[in-house]
Design an enzyme around this catalytic site. Sequence first.
Site: not given
Ligand code: URA
Length: 462
Positions: A109-112, A149, A197, A212, A216-217
């Site tokens: 997977d890719k996270h931007s 997305t 936060r 954070s 999730k990833k």
């Molecule tokens: N995106 C996230 O999912 N978490 C953060 O803390 C900042 C950007």
Amino acid sequence: MTNGNMGGGKTGEPGRGATSESASECGGDFVPQWIIEKKRDGGVLDDTEIRQWIKRYSDGSLPDYQMAALAMAVFFRGMTPEETLSLTDAMMRSGDCLSWDDLDRPTADKHSTGGIGDKISLPLAPLVAACGVAVPMISGRGLGVTGGTLDKLESIPGYDATLPVGRFREIVRDVGCSIVGQTARLAPADRKLYALRDVTGTVPSIPLITASILSKKLAEGAGTLVFDVKCGSGAFMKTRKDADALAHSLVSVARGAGRAASALVTPMDSPLGAAVGNALEVAESVRLLSADAPPEGSEDDPDGALASERELVFSLGSEMLRLSGAADDEATARAAMETALSSGAALETFARMVAAHGGEARVAEDPLRVLPSAPAVIDFPSPQTGTVAGADADLIGRAALLLGAGRRATSDAVDAAVGLDRIRAKGARVAAGEPLARVHARSPEAAREVFPLLREAFRFES
Ligand code: URA
């Protein structure tokens, strides 16, 4: 990012909690203020303390005010890579974790970190899937000024991004990729902590951002993670130094969690590609996946904006293919992706993914017929003759937001049809009055309302 000592013990000396083996345990008791003091005074929290902390925050036995105090202590004192890994893992385990061990292919997977016109997931997921690596992608809605997305995909009539996990798994197995929204059961500790936060000034902390994003990833279960850390005026990270620090932190913690990982730091001073807006970005994604992509410098890609977007897709895709073992090196990965594009396999995978999600698959053949369109489409004329030096990403994003393409509050709906396309890029030679962008709006008045922002956004070489 920042450093400071706001009182209590001497700088760099652990506080009272640090004098015991573990501040979380005192005859079996958990003493939250000792952990706060320890971090406040520059101490290093151990794995047990961090896990206890997240467990109690998740089950509601630790109040928001103590979590906020700890987040602020972390903001000022930072965390070691080991602490960040413990925090990430504890947050990941606060909810469901997926495993793809039963698949016959590797997963990536890719996270931007996100930016204006960043539609890269749309062409990247099917392209990589067409090359034999499954892409289970759990994505977000718009965090900033433009849609995310999911908002983009949901502009395709019928596309359902809120599928149950079982259906998500089936689509990944049958099609090779699926892009869905985050469920409440994925890293719930992050959901709660992020909201806190957001209102306590503790978002811009590298370890907290790392935990954070990665909680999730990692819960999503892909074996390889590639990060696209954006840097510039339209990005979360404004400076190269901060972007590098986040990239380094994401990669080292992901590797510590047993995943193959790498990161690219890429510019976000100008929008990515020539389109910003949900349906407009889907249309551009289809063009990126088309076998007969317009050559750079042609009427359809006069400034090479599509070509540079395609290059980013290839750079990220080759990392995903290489790290997951589907390609030996970058050249092999690029060759596989070229074949997947020219044979039509990547576009077909996109169409199958859309259909599996209940969406109108003809979007892959004729996006303009299928996607919603805005009633007013008006050119924004160049105020001068000259060479474009760039379009400021942040200001273009704000124009898109004003048109309705993004959200001001999380409860807002996005307008799928509006936005900007044919955005001229650095190096474009234009005469006064020639279009610098095309504005898609609900009315001609709404389109003209963003003209002052656009005038400010476009810079010219002197
Ligand atoms: N995106 C996230 O999912 N978490 C953060 O803390 C900042 C950007």
